[in-house]
Write an enzyme that holds these catalytic residues in place. Sequence first.
Site, PDB file in Angstrom:
ATOM      1  NE  ARG A   1      -3.672  -0.019   2.565  1.00  0.00           N
ATOM      2  CZ  ARG A   1      -3.818  -0.716   3.715  1.00  0.00           C
ATOM      3  NH1 ARG A   1      -3.156  -0.385   4.796  1.00  0.00           N
ATOM      4  NH2 ARG A   1      -4.636  -1.742   3.769  1.00  0.00           N
ATOM      5  N   PRO A   2       1.127   1.837  -1.159  1.00  0.00           N
ATOM      6  CG  PRO A   2       0.842   2.725  -3.294  1.00  0.00           C
ATOM      7  CD  PRO A   2       0.259   1.720  -2.329  1.00  0.00           C
ATOM      8  CB  CYS A   3       2.366   5.167   2.783  1.00  0.00           C
ATOM      9  SG  CYS A   3       3.502   3.976   3.490  1.00  0.00           S
ATOM     10  CG  HIS A   4       6.799   4.108  -1.425  1.00  0.00           C
ATOM     11  ND1 HIS A   4       5.999   2.990  -1.271  1.00  0.00           N
ATOM     12  CD2 HIS A   4       7.128   4.159  -2.738  1.00  0.00           C
ATOM     13  CE1 HIS A   4       5.869   2.386  -2.441  1.00  0.00           C
ATOM     14  NE2 HIS A   4       6.540   3.083  -3.349  1.00  0.00           N
ATOM     15  NE  ARG A   5       3.884   3.925  -5.928  1.00  0.00           N
ATOM     16  CZ  ARG A   5       3.181   2.883  -6.305  1.00  0.00           C
ATOM     17  NH1 ARG A   5       1.858   2.967  -6.384  1.00  0.00           N
ATOM     18  NH2 ARG A   5       3.779   1.753  -6.624  1.00  0.00           N
TER      19      ARG A   5
END
Length: 172
Positions: A135-139
């Site tokens: 779940r791409p919170c790094h984006r």
Amino acid sequence: MTVHTTYESPIGPLLLVGEESAEPGGRTALAWLTMAGQKNAPAIRPEWEHRPAAFAGIAAQLDAYFAGELTGFDVPFADSGTGSEFKQRIWDALMAVPYGTTTTYGEIARRVGVPRAEVRALGAAIGANPVSIVRPCHRVIGADGSLRGYAGGLERKRELLTLEGALQPMLG
């Protein structure tokens, strides 16, 4: 049954924790994917079973992701419906941020209808994401383009965004 394993990745070991399906051939639902030293990461509990085979499908997807061959994950989440309605809305918005791109905290707030006064709560919900990378919170980055707030550390955030082509590699 709660199961766990460690996945060796290019950004260091990842702890995978999930709920194994009771059905034969069922997929393990991912509850946690955390990095060494990550804030709010769970500690392995004695009642959890070490079962690497339960994560074979997830590990294969991570292999493909880190090889630059996978741009989206197909993983069931064990936390679906367990976070608050607010967190679930934020986490759903994270899933809509395409591979190789970034968005801002303000843009996520606009998409889900969070008023400006609640942007701090939005940041906390993003930071509470238990399944980093998948779940791409790094984006999510600052409005000024700066890398901000990543539970796994800003260097790992930079590495993930560079892998995805959203950032240029740092020289020297």
